[in-house]
Design a protein around this motif. Structure first.
Motif, short mmCIF file in Angstrom:
data_model
loop_
_atom_site.label_atom_id
_atom_site.label_comp_id
_atom_site.label_asym_id
_atom_site.label_seq_id
_atom_site.Cartn_x
_atom_site.Cartn_y
_atom_site.Cartn_z
N LEU A 130 39.81 -70.74 -35.64
CA LEU A 130 38.78 -71.41 -34.84
C LEU A 130 39.31 -71.73 -33.45
CD1 LEU A 130 35.98 -72.77 -34.68
CD2 LEU A 130 37.03 -74.85 -35.64
N VAL A 131 40.54 -72.19 -33.38
CA VAL A 131 41.17 -72.48 -32.09
C VAL A 131 41.29 -71.19 -31.27
CG1 VAL A 131 43.31 -73.21 -30.96
CG2 VAL A 131 42.45 -74.48 -32.94
N TYR A 132 41.72 -70.12 -31.92
CA TYR A 132 41.87 -68.83 -31.25
C TYR A 132 40.52 -68.35 -30.71
CZ TYR A 132 43.66 -64.07 -30.45
OH TYR A 132 44.05 -62.89 -29.87
N ASN A 133 39.47 -68.53 -31.50
CA ASN A 133 38.14 -68.11 -31.06
C ASN A 133 37.69 -68.90 -29.83
OD1 ASN A 133 38.02 -66.32 -33.19
ND2 ASN A 133 36.79 -67.65 -34.50
N LYS A 134 38.06 -70.19 -29.78
CA LYS A 134 37.71 -71.01 -28.63
C LYS A 134 38.45 -70.53 -27.37
CE LYS A 134 34.82 -73.92 -30.43
NZ LYS A 134 33.40 -74.01 -29.95
N ILE A 135 39.69 -70.10 -27.56
CA ILE A 135 40.46 -69.57 -26.42
C ILE A 135 39.79 -68.29 -25.91
CG2 ILE A 135 42.67 -68.60 -25.67
CD1 ILE A 135 44.04 -70.37 -27.72
N LYS A 136 39.31 -67.46 -26.85
CA LYS A 136 38.66 -66.20 -26.47
C LYS A 136 37.37 -66.43 -25.69
CE LYS A 136 38.31 -63.96 -30.38
NZ LYS A 136 37.97 -62.82 -31.27
N GLU A 137 36.77 -67.61 -25.83
CA GLU A 137 35.58 -67.92 -25.06
C GLU A 137 35.91 -68.17 -23.59
OE1 GLU A 137 33.67 -71.24 -26.89
OE2 GLU A 137 33.22 -70.19 -28.76
N GLN A 138 37.20 -68.47 -23.33
CA GLN A 138 37.63 -68.79 -21.97
C GLN A 138 38.37 -67.64 -21.28
OE1 GLN A 138 36.70 -71.77 -20.73
NE2 GLN A 138 35.72 -72.19 -22.71
N THR A 139 38.93 -66.73 -22.08
CA THR A 139 39.70 -65.62 -21.50
C THR A 139 39.69 -64.43 -22.44
OG1 THR A 139 41.82 -65.06 -20.45
CG2 THR A 139 41.92 -66.30 -22.51
N THR A 140 40.23 -63.31 -21.99
CA THR A 140 40.27 -62.12 -22.82
C THR A 140 41.55 -62.09 -23.66
OG1 THR A 140 41.25 -60.91 -20.97
CG2 THR A 140 38.87 -60.76 -21.25
N GLU A 141 41.53 -61.34 -24.75
CA GLU A 141 42.67 -61.33 -25.67
C GLU A 141 43.93 -60.76 -25.04
OE1 GLU A 141 42.23 -61.06 -30.19
OE2 GLU A 141 40.62 -59.76 -29.46
N ASP A 142 43.77 -59.89 -24.06
CA ASP A 142 44.96 -59.32 -23.42
C ASP A 142 45.68 -60.32 -22.53
OD1 ASP A 142 43.14 -59.46 -21.37
OD2 ASP A 142 43.29 -57.36 -20.79
N ARG A 143 45.20 -61.57 -22.53
CA ARG A 143 45.86 -62.65 -21.80
C ARG A 143 46.33 -63.76 -22.75
NH1 ARG A 143 45.09 -63.79 -16.50
NH2 ARG A 143 44.46 -65.95 -16.96
N ILE A 144 46.26 -63.49 -24.05
CA ILE A 144 46.65 -64.49 -25.05
C ILE A 144 47.99 -64.10 -25.68
CG2 ILE A 144 46.05 -65.66 -27.20
CD1 ILE A 144 43.12 -65.12 -26.57
N ILE A 145 48.93 -65.00 -25.67
CA ILE A 145 50.23 -64.80 -26.32
C ILE A 145 50.36 -65.82 -27.45
CG2 ILE A 145 52.75 -64.97 -26.07
CD1 ILE A 145 52.44 -64.05 -23.20
#
Length: 292
Positions: A130-145
């Protein structure tokens, strides 16, 4: 009743009693949470933060902190911490990523800090997705580490196996939590008793992004060899970083650790043209005959 039968029954009774105790007490043995009052105010010198509360479908609240870099952001590091304390203390490690230009999001598992809810492996995995999904609402996955430290390494690997982050960084990871606990209770049926098996080795094979594993050679809690084994599961995507002399809780005190983080966070993977290397060179031990 024969003496030997009585002895066997006594030993069996003790064995069963210990097994039951391990099953019901493992939460207290595995998790060492620090609980914080709802009105607790987080503060870190020279760090800009914002607090979040995320409500889950079963009514629990997951509390988290976002740390902001100075200047333009390169992306987000979702930092999954170890099994003790709360993000109150773990927040001091955010600087290792904000200094490189990354936002850092740290969350407390259920029962830690200000987070609430009944804890289970399934619930924590669901919360983190759920937290990861919220991050994806703010940015693209290629910017998530994804960064998993100790206990968090298993959950980070599970998240990476089900999503497509830019990178997965594992700090002092375990092969599985069942393997770790087996060192302390080798004769117990842990595969049946452990409520948090966290089989990192199973999830790692499904990860598709670059995998960076950091481990100290003097780690007494989770042996360095566990990372060596993990590095062999998905070798084409994995790089193992060794902190010589590093223990389980002090890697941040080693200059080499920060050099490794700098390389991981700021270097992009390059494709090597193997045809231009010595990879196919055949070394022969046979002596060649001299011509007359």
């Amino acid at each position: 009743m024969a003496y030997w039968v009585s002895t066997i029954l006594t030993i069996l009774g003790i064995y069963i009693a210990i097994s039951i105790a391990l099953y019901y007490l493992q939460d207290y043995m595995l998790f060492k949470p620090e609980k914080l009052p709802k009105d607790f105010q987080f503060h870190y010198e020279n760090q800009e933060t914002k607090e979040y509360n995320l409500e889950t479908r079963d009514g629990a609240v997951i509390n988290g902190l976002r740390f902001f870099p100075k200047g333009e952001s390169k992306g987000v590091v979702l930092y999954l911490k170890g099994n003790s304390k709360s993000i109150k203390g773990w927040g001091k490690f955010a600087v290792d990523f904000t200094r490189h230009g990354y936002n850092v999001l740290m969350v407390d598992y259920r029962g830690f800090g200000k987070s609430t809810g009944k804890r289970s492996q399934k619930a924590i995995k669901r919360d983190l997705q759920l937290v990861y999904n919220k991050i994806k609402e703010q940015t693209t996955e290629d910017r998530i580490i994804l960064y998993g430290r100790s206990l968090g390494s298993g959950f980070a690997t599970k998240l990476a196996s089900m999503n497509n982050p830019k990178k997965l960084i594992l700090d002092a990871p375990y092969y599985s939590l069942t393997k770790v606990t087996a060192r302390y209770a080798p004769f117990m049926p842990l595969s049946l008793l452990i409520k948090y098996p966290l089989p990192t080795y199973k999830w790692l094979k499904y990860v598709k992004c670059p995998i960076h594993i950091i481990h100290g050679t003097h780690d007494k809690l989770i042996p360095y060899k566990s990372s060596v084994k993990l590095a062999q599961i998905n070798p084409d995507l994995t790089k193992l970083y060794t902190v010589i002399g590093g223990g389980h809780k002090n890697l941040n005190n080693f200059e080499s650790y920060h050099e490794m983080l700098d390389e991981i966070l700021n270097s992009e993977s390059k494709t090597i043209d193997l045809e231009t290397t010595s990879i196919n060179v055949i070394h022969s031990s046979k002596k060649t005959k001299k011509r007359a």
